[in-house]
Design an enzyme around this catalytic site. Structure first.
Site, PDB file in Angstrom:
ATOM      1  N   SER A  22       0.815  -1.203   0.000  1.00  0.00           N
ATOM      2  CA  SER A  22       0.000   0.000   0.000  1.00  0.00           C
ATOM      3  C   SER A  22       0.857   1.264   0.000  1.00  0.00           C
ATOM      4  O   SER A  22       1.744   1.417  -0.834  1.00  0.00           O
ATOM      5  CB  SER A  22      -0.959  -0.048   1.196  1.00  0.00           C
ATOM      6  OG  SER A  22      -1.911   0.971   1.137  1.00  0.00           O
ATOM      7  N   MET A  23       0.622   2.186   0.947  1.00  0.00           N
ATOM      8  CA  MET A  23       1.418   3.406   1.021  1.00  0.00           C
ATOM      9  C   MET A  23       2.887   3.101   1.272  1.00  0.00           C
ATOM     10  O   MET A  23       3.772   3.900   0.924  1.00  0.00           O
ATOM     11  CB  MET A  23       0.881   4.316   2.126  1.00  0.00           C
ATOM     12  CG  MET A  23       1.687   5.583   2.367  1.00  0.00           C
ATOM     13  SD  MET A  23       1.085   6.488   3.791  1.00  0.00           S
ATOM     14  CE  MET A  23       2.440   7.649   4.036  1.00  0.00           C
ATOM     15  N   ASP A  54      -9.084  -3.024  -5.966  1.00  0.00           N
ATOM     16  CA  ASP A  54      -8.987  -4.043  -4.904  1.00  0.00           C
ATOM     17  C   ASP A  54      -9.833  -3.688  -3.690  1.00  0.00           C
ATOM     18  O   ASP A  54      -9.630  -4.211  -2.604  1.00  0.00           O
ATOM     19  CB  ASP A  54      -7.535  -4.272  -4.499  1.00  0.00           C
ATOM     20  CG  ASP A  54      -6.871  -3.041  -3.880  1.00  0.00           C
ATOM     21  OD1 ASP A  54      -7.577  -2.038  -3.596  1.00  0.00           O
ATOM     22  OD2 ASP A  54      -5.646  -3.063  -3.664  1.00  0.00           O
ATOM     23  N   HIS A  82      -7.655  -5.401  -0.646  1.00  0.00           N
ATOM     24  CA  HIS A  82      -6.425  -4.632  -0.479  1.00  0.00           C
ATOM     25  C   HIS A  82      -5.601  -5.079   0.724  1.00  0.00           C
ATOM     26  O   HIS A  82      -4.372  -5.211   0.627  1.00  0.00           O
ATOM     27  CB  HIS A  82      -6.779  -3.156  -0.343  1.00  0.00           C
ATOM     28  CG  HIS A  82      -5.602  -2.246  -0.233  1.00  0.00           C
ATOM     29  ND1 HIS A  82      -4.777  -1.970  -1.299  1.00  0.00           N
ATOM     30  CD2 HIS A  82      -5.090  -1.563   0.826  1.00  0.00           C
ATOM     31  CE1 HIS A  82      -3.815  -1.153  -0.911  1.00  0.00           C
ATOM     32  NE2 HIS A  82      -3.981  -0.888   0.367  1.00  0.00           N
TER      33      HIS A  82
END
Length: 626
Positions: A285-286, A531, A582
């Site tokens: 992710s980030m 996602d 996700h």
């Protein structure tokens, strides 16, 4: 021990959710030394695993729901936001007495069984690959995603002493503080609006070690399944490390306050020198954006100072899991109007707590005070996300283009102007924000596109551009491999319909028009592909097209894409063995298979797998090679 903790312990214990299982991406193969390596198949996993009953899964979640209903029913009045400060004087054990004794007994039996039984399921992928000769080879360093890292208090001022070394994000201590002492919790969790650092007298830091990101709270796993399978392959703290960080901070402030990138560089170099093998970096992710920033920082003169060969020397592979390389559109409503349900980049527990105990304007203030969260705003402007009549991911039968990102049913004022593209929406957000937030964003991030190689090379000297893969390039590391693993096929927020907030008591200008539902619009939200959190274009464009352009990848770094379709188990609260969600994808067995193969030195056998239309959409993005 507090009553809240006692209730949680008595009912739920320390049980965790069922690990996911899925078929392996490839059958058997031989490596260059002639070793036979067989990947886990669905049938084999079923033999290795003992499937828990669906009744037991839902019982645990049902108890949590019952607890929430009891709390809400007890305190809710005429307001959307619940104030539970009166809970301080209430004996929560009395709630346990209201639950039927048979259910409580079943819950205790389940948690006792969890403690007494080895969960072979959790280690199945790693144990099977180990039996086939795959071993720990490359040191592994994991960079978690936004929000998933716990934050704990180290302040010793009087206001902080009760929280010393307790997590104010990512634990039951967070929920207790949010419920019983909301003002103090906000004071600790929010950064100073002018400095972007801790407020005076407050000291909140990222939890460290594997515990920092394996579970959000007891029972809600994040990285735990990956850690279990890495352990089965032979990894331990001597060759694996979690590089947790304070996701609230901008990258520049992460280095200034915590020396985060200096320490990450040292861990990578140490891993290389103690093992003799280059390091595998795993980001989610980030965390993928943070790592991309690091790849610039570590080589730049005056920053990491490693020089142009550093990445090629020390890093073997980058495993990019569900990387929000071009942002997450659902982060926009969080900072514009505090719309949180299925909108902010959080898991269900965090969303519930923030929604129930903070008003919308409080959520806006909270998220704007965290510059790190604003890195998730969409990158690439209209070239990626479309104009007023067209978007690359529009479908044939679509009545309204995704290109109009923010829409107004009634456009008759400065607060509700004509429909807005992504670029116009960014300007609208800045115009309707306080000066301190505008200055934080403009001095920290850049969301545009570089249209020439010369511009890309210039941007390599500007730290504001280092998180943006459309304005900077991959390292000059021809031996580096980048693996992009992400889920597809779960509806994901793509555009919004807003209205003026005419509530005279509201402190906001606009809010999502949740009464609007027709055609593709569902309560003011239009869903697209992705996602469930990050849109397909953000997950996939750089991997499928952008990093195959000479401008953004002049050294010819190897890029491989492996998409995983979202095929949820209707009886599993976390999606089951074939989820593409996700966060829940981190427990997917086929993803764990891929990760272990790369870490074990077998990544050259990974073959690309596309199941979405990302290549078709990428060709429609208005960015062209030199």
């Amino acid at each position: 021990m507090s009553s809240l903790h006692t209730l949680r312990r008595r009912v739920l214990g320390d049980s965790s959710s069922e690990p996911s299982r899925a078929s392996s991406p490839n059958p058997a193969f031989k490596d260059k030394h002639g070793e036979h390596v067989t990947l886990v198949s669905t049938s084999k996993l079923k033999q290795l695993s003992s499937k828990r009953s669906k009744r037991r899964q839902w019982l645990v979640f049902g108890l949590g729901g019952l607890f929430g209903v009891l709390i809400a029913a007890f305190f809710a009045q005429q307001h959307d936001v619940i104030n539970l400060e009166g809970l301080m004087d209430m004996n929560l054990d009395s709630l346990l007495d209201a639950i039927p004794a048979g259910i409580v007994k079943d819950a205790k039996d389940i948690t006792r069984h969890e403690r007494e039984t080895v969960n072979y399921d959790s280690f199945a992928v790693g144990l099977h690959l180990q039996s086939q000769g795959v071993k720990a080879r490359h040191p592994v360093i994991m960079i978690p995603g936004v929000i998933s890292t716990g934050l704990e208090s180290w302040g010793t001022e009087e206001v902080s002493r009760q929280y010393f070394r307790k997590r104010l994000w990512g634990s039951w201590s967070m929920m207790r503080a949010l419920v019983l002492d909301k003002a103090s919790w906000k004071r600790h969790i929010m950064l100073d609006k002018l400095t972007g650092l801790d407020p005076p007298g407050i000291k909140l830091r990222a939890a460290q070690g594997f515990d920092a990101a394996d579970f959000f709270i007891t029972g809600y796993w994040i990285w735990s399944h990956i850690l279990e399978n890495l352990g089965a392959l032979g990894y331990d703290p001597s060759n694996a490390f979690t590089a947790a960080y304070d996701w609230r901070l901008s990258c520049g402030k992460l280095e200034l306050r915590d020396h985060y990138f200096t320490r990450l560089k040292a861990h990578i170099e140490t891993g290389f020198r103690t093992s003799g093998e280059k390091v595998v970096l795993i980001s989610h992710s980030m965390g993928s954006q943070v790592l991309f920033y690091f790849l610039h920082w570590v080589e730049a003169e005056g920053y990491g100072g490693g020089g142009p060969d550093w990445v090629d020397t020390f890093v073997d592979s980058w495993i990019n899991i569900s990387g929000s390389m071009l942002g997450a559109l659902k982060g926009y409503p969080a900072v514009l109007s505090g719309e949180m349900k299925d909108t902010a980049h959080l898991n269900a527990f965090a969303v519930y707590g923030l929604e129930r105990f903070l008003a919308k304007h409080e959520r806006v203030e909270l998220f704007r005070s965290m510059p790190g969260a604003s890195s998730m705003l969409p990158i690439g402007g209209n070239a990626v996300w479309g104009n007023k009549t067209f978007a690359p991911d529009d479908s044939k039968n679509q009545t309204v283009s995704y290109g109009t990102f923010i829409n107004f049913k009634e456009s008759n004022s400065t607060q509700s102007p004509a429909n807005l593209t992504v670029e116009e929406s960014h300007s609208y957000l800045m115009k309707n924000s306080d000066t301190w937030y505008q200055e934080q964003i403009q001095s920290t991030y850049s969301y545009g596109v570089a249209h020439s190689r010369a511009e890309v090379e210039r941007n390599g000297k500007d730290p504001r551009k280092w998180m943006n893969p459309l304005e900077t390039r991959l390292p000059l590391a021809p031996r580096l491999k980048v693996y992009c693993f992400y889920g597809v096929g779960k509806p994901t927020e793509r555009s919004y319909w807003y209205q003026e907030d005419r509530d005279p008591t509201s402190k906001l200008n606009v809010t999502i028009d949740t009464a609007l539902s027709y055609g593709e619009i569902d309560r003011g939200v239009v869903m697209g592909e992705g996602d469930g959190t990050v849109p397909l274009l953000s997950n996939g464009y750089m991997c499928a097209k952008g990093w195959r352009m000479n401008r953004y990848n002049p050294a010819g770094v190897t890029i491989k894409v492996y998409e995983m379709p979202h095929e949820p188990d209707r009886f599993s609260p976390r999606g089951g063995p074939n989820t593409g969600d996700h966060v829940d994808i981190l427990g997917r067995a086929s993803l764990n298979d891929l990760i272990l193969r790369v870490a074990g030195g077998k990544g050259n056998h990974v073959e690309e797998n596309y199941v979405s239309n990302i290549r078709e959409y990428s060709e429609k993005v208005k960015i062209y090679d030199d």
